[in-house]
Design a protein around this motif. Structure first.
Motif, short mmCIF file in Angstrom:
data_model
loop_
_atom_site.label_atom_id
_atom_site.label_comp_id
_atom_site.label_asym_id
_atom_site.label_seq_id
_atom_site.Cartn_x
_atom_site.Cartn_y
_atom_site.Cartn_z
N TRP A 135 0.81 -1.21 0.00
CA TRP A 135 0.00 0.00 0.00
C TRP A 135 0.85 1.27 0.00
CZ3 TRP A 135 -1.24 -4.05 3.49
CH2 TRP A 135 -2.32 -4.84 3.08
N GLY A 136 2.16 1.13 -0.10
CA GLY A 136 3.03 2.29 -0.16
C GLY A 136 3.28 2.95 1.18
N ASP A 137 2.77 2.37 2.27
CA ASP A 137 3.01 2.90 3.61
C ASP A 137 3.47 1.76 4.49
OD1 ASP A 137 0.66 1.50 4.59
OD2 ASP A 137 -0.52 3.06 3.63
N ASN A 138 3.67 2.05 5.78
CA ASN A 138 4.26 1.03 6.64
C ASN A 138 3.25 0.15 7.37
OD1 ASN A 138 3.33 2.99 8.37
ND2 ASN A 138 5.25 3.25 9.48
N ARG A 139 2.03 0.04 6.83
CA ARG A 139 1.11 -0.94 7.39
C ARG A 139 1.63 -2.36 7.23
NH1 ARG A 139 -4.52 0.36 4.63
NH2 ARG A 139 -3.14 1.14 3.00
N LEU A 140 2.34 -2.60 6.13
CA LEU A 140 2.93 -3.91 5.90
C LEU A 140 4.16 -3.76 5.03
CD1 LEU A 140 2.73 -7.01 6.22
CD2 LEU A 140 1.43 -7.03 4.07
N GLN A 141 5.25 -4.39 5.45
CA GLN A 141 6.47 -4.40 4.65
C GLN A 141 7.07 -5.80 4.68
OE1 GLN A 141 9.41 -1.14 4.77
NE2 GLN A 141 10.98 -2.66 5.30
N VAL A 142 7.41 -6.31 3.50
CA VAL A 142 8.08 -7.60 3.38
C VAL A 142 9.48 -7.35 2.84
CG1 VAL A 142 8.04 -9.87 2.31
CG2 VAL A 142 5.88 -8.76 2.93
N THR A 143 10.48 -7.81 3.57
CA THR A 143 11.87 -7.55 3.22
C THR A 143 12.59 -8.87 3.00
OG1 THR A 143 11.84 -5.58 4.63
CG2 THR A 143 14.00 -6.41 3.95
N ILE A 144 13.39 -8.92 1.95
CA ILE A 144 14.19 -10.10 1.63
C ILE A 144 15.64 -9.68 1.49
CG2 ILE A 144 14.59 -11.98 -0.01
CD1 ILE A 144 11.67 -11.77 -0.81
N GLY A 145 16.54 -10.43 2.14
CA GLY A 145 17.97 -10.14 2.01
C GLY A 145 18.67 -10.16 3.34
N GLN A 146 19.80 -9.45 3.42
CA GLN A 146 20.55 -9.32 4.67
C GLN A 146 20.08 -8.07 5.37
OE1 GLN A 146 24.71 -10.52 4.90
NE2 GLN A 146 25.23 -8.49 5.68
N TYR A 147 19.51 -8.26 6.58
CA TYR A 147 18.72 -7.21 7.22
C TYR A 147 18.90 -7.30 8.73
CZ TYR A 147 14.44 -4.32 7.79
OH TYR A 147 13.53 -3.34 8.08
N THR A 180 22.66 -10.91 17.47
CA THR A 180 23.17 -11.44 16.21
C THR A 180 23.24 -10.37 15.13
OG1 THR A 180 20.94 -12.16 15.59
CG2 THR A 180 22.35 -13.76 16.70
N ILE A 181 22.56 -9.27 15.30
CA ILE A 181 22.64 -8.02 14.52
C ILE A 181 22.00 -8.15 13.14
CG2 ILE A 181 24.13 -6.15 13.69
CD1 ILE A 181 26.10 -6.90 15.88
N ARG A 182 22.66 -8.84 12.20
CA ARG A 182 22.11 -8.97 10.85
C ARG A 182 22.06 -10.43 10.44
NH1 ARG A 182 23.98 -4.00 11.10
NH2 ARG A 182 22.86 -2.37 9.96
N GLU A 183 20.97 -10.79 9.73
CA GLU A 183 20.82 -12.15 9.26
C GLU A 183 20.26 -12.15 7.85
OE1 GLU A 183 18.97 -14.82 12.06
OE2 GLU A 183 19.56 -13.59 13.76
N VAL A 184 20.28 -13.31 7.21
CA VAL A 184 19.83 -13.43 5.83
C VAL A 184 18.53 -14.23 5.80
CG1 VAL A 184 20.40 -14.27 3.53
CG2 VAL A 184 22.20 -13.36 5.00
N ASP A 213 22.53 -18.25 10.34
CA ASP A 213 23.99 -18.23 10.33
C ASP A 213 24.57 -16.84 10.25
OD1 ASP A 213 24.76 -20.86 10.66
OD2 ASP A 213 24.46 -21.38 8.56
N GLY A 214 23.77 -15.82 10.56
CA GLY A 214 24.28 -14.47 10.58
C GLY A 214 24.48 -13.88 9.20
N PRO A 215 25.28 -12.81 9.09
CA PRO A 215 25.50 -12.16 7.80
C PRO A 215 26.36 -13.02 6.88
CG PRO A 215 26.91 -11.19 9.48
CD PRO A 215 25.99 -12.12 10.19
N VAL A 216 26.31 -12.71 5.60
CA VAL A 216 27.10 -13.41 4.60
C VAL A 216 28.58 -13.17 4.86
CG1 VAL A 216 27.68 -13.53 2.16
CG2 VAL A 216 25.30 -13.29 2.86
#
Length: 464
Positions: free
Chosen positions: A148-160, A190-194, A221-224
């Motif tokens: 919806w272009g706002d922060n009601r819902l956000q799906v993130t893929i990657g190292q985050y 663990t800070i960042r994970e994939v 397993d943490g970051p790459v």
């Protein structure tokens, strides 16, 4: 070509959120800072589009915007520190100069704010964890979709940045009230994970309250870092409740109250994670550190779980942060061998001269509990004073009893900071601390001492 690639990514990501409708009212804040003052670049027109660049302000980065609303921001951060440590009974100071953090960050949005992405490079590897040579240059690398272009819902893929850490990890590095994060972060985070991360932000009925849930499924397993990834998946989630509404100017992600909240603001959070098969001490900071086998020479790893609870409060320059963390290990009965650093296997699990597989494995993991509480005041002239107390309690068998790095239960720190502008971009900071020892420990060059430790650090920061 750039636009076409992102359209395919958008369609792919939409499939992941098709079954996730919003059931609460929209909460209209946004986590990504923007600057709406733009200036047209003469002659920079391609196929009818117009490109603009924002008026530069120190700390906000260089932002480029096209006529369709897509934008790209380039920013960076440099922190330089000088520190010294003194151990009771040791006639020597341990001092060092270092570049604490040096980062380049590329942020962007497109498709009417529905698609977001970030690429962050850590020029000082392991800067966040203080592990020499840990990780790689890759800091952040993710793509997020907001249907919806706002922060009601956000799906993130990657190292985050994982939501299952203590709340201090959600606060930007350049806004910290102390030169270093608390020992809770060092021990349990663990800070960042994939993996894949889903988050939302909603108003609660007709009240001021806001609820922010998030869940994460990662490889644990943490970051790459270029090595092989072991074990199973890690599952976790967090829920934050803001009973008095959202913080001003992204204050929830800042440690000091530079925004001077007009009314009290509070965030209460709890998080839990379960990692199936861990190969490191914390359950997701690095990979391939500790491996075990069963009687058939198949990998067999312990599981690890963690509970976190925290509170963040701000009002008229005052800020209070309190955090609690507890970790557990679950060691399977069919582990019969461990893999040495050289790659060979052995059945030796001796602990104090006795073969004990369970105790040996626990001794290599960060197991125990701890809490951190800190408070500070930000003056109108941008001076800040802060104090912090951290307590770490080790399980009977835990790497927290290591005499070189840990076995120190009490940490007291005082900090004075002078910010040179009103967006945390540049500052000079001095932190002094006392550490209580739990019996005989070792200095960095392995000299034995039995007493307290004193330390002091100074930081100079510049964010552009």
């Amino acid at each position: 070509m750039f636009t076409i690639n992102f359209k395919y990514l958008t369609l792919t990501t939409m499939l992941l959120v098709a079954c996730c409708p919003s059931v609460l009212a929209q909460e209209d804040t946004d986590e990504m800072e923007t600057n709406d003052e733009v200036e047209k670049i003469e002659g920079a027109e391609t196929e009818g589009s117009k490109v603009h660049v924002s008026h530069y302000q120190l700390g906000n980065g260089l932002r480029i915007i096209d006529s369709g609303g897509s934008n790209l921001t380039l920013s960076g951060l440099v922190q330089m520190t000088a520190s010294t440590r003194h151990f009771e009974g040791v006639d020597q100071l341990y001092s060092r100069f270092r570049i604490r953090r040096a980062r380049m960050i590329l942020d962007g949005t497109s498709f009417r704010n529905r698609l977001r992405y970030r690429l962050g490079l850590d020029m000082v590897q392991g800067s966040e964890t203080d592990d020499t040579g840990a990780g790689s240059m890759l800091h952040d690398a993710w793509i997020a979709y907001r249907p919806w272009g706002d922060n009601r819902l956000q799906v993130t893929i990657g190292q985050y940045a994982t939501p299952t850490d203590n709340i201090e990890l959600s606060m930007a590095s350049h806004t910290l009230a102390f030169v270093e994060r608390s020992k809770i972060t060092s021990v349990f985070s663990t800070i960042r994970e994939v993996g894949i991360f889903v988050s939302g932000s909603y108003k609660v009925g007709h009240t001021q309250g806001v609820i922010r849930p998030s869940v994460a499924i990662t490889d644990g397993d943490g970051p790459v870092n270029g090595g092989k990834r072991y074990g199973g998946l890690k599952y976790g989630g967090r829920i934050n409740y803001l009973p008095f509404g959202t913080f001003r100017t992204y204050g929830q992600g800042r440690e000091g109250d530079m925004a001077y909240e007009f009314t009290p603001k509070l965030c209460i959070g709890v998080a839990y994670s379960y990692n199936q098969g861990v190969s490191d001490r914390r359950g997701g900071r690095s990979s391939g550190d500790m491996l075990y086998l069963d009687s058939r020479d198949r990998y067999c790893l312990p599981d690890m779980s963690k509970l976190v609870a925290d509170i963040n409060f701000k009002y008229q320059g005052w800020s209070v942060l309190a955090e609690f963390a507890k970790s557990w290990a679950h060691v399977p009965d069919d582990i019969t061998q461990r893999v040495r650093t050289a790659g060979t296997a052995t059945t030796d699990f001796a602990v104090d001269g006795v073969q004990d597989v369970d105790a040996y494995i626990r001794n290599r993991m960060m197991l125990g509990w701890g809490f951190n509480i800190q408070a500070g005041y930000m003056f109108r002239n941008l001076w800040s004073v802060d104090a912090r107390y951290t307590r770490i309690e080790s399980d009977k068998y835990s790497y927290l009893q290591n005499t070189l790095y840990y076995n120190r239960p009490d940490y007291v720190d005082f900090s004075v900071s002078r910010y040179l502008d009103r967006n945390y971009a540049s500052k000079v900071q001095l932190t002094a601390g006392w550490v209580g020892s739990n019996g005989e420990n070792r200095t960095p060059d392995s000299k034995n001492f039995n007493g307290s430790e004193w330390n002091a650090s100074m930081m100079v920061q510049f964010k552009f």
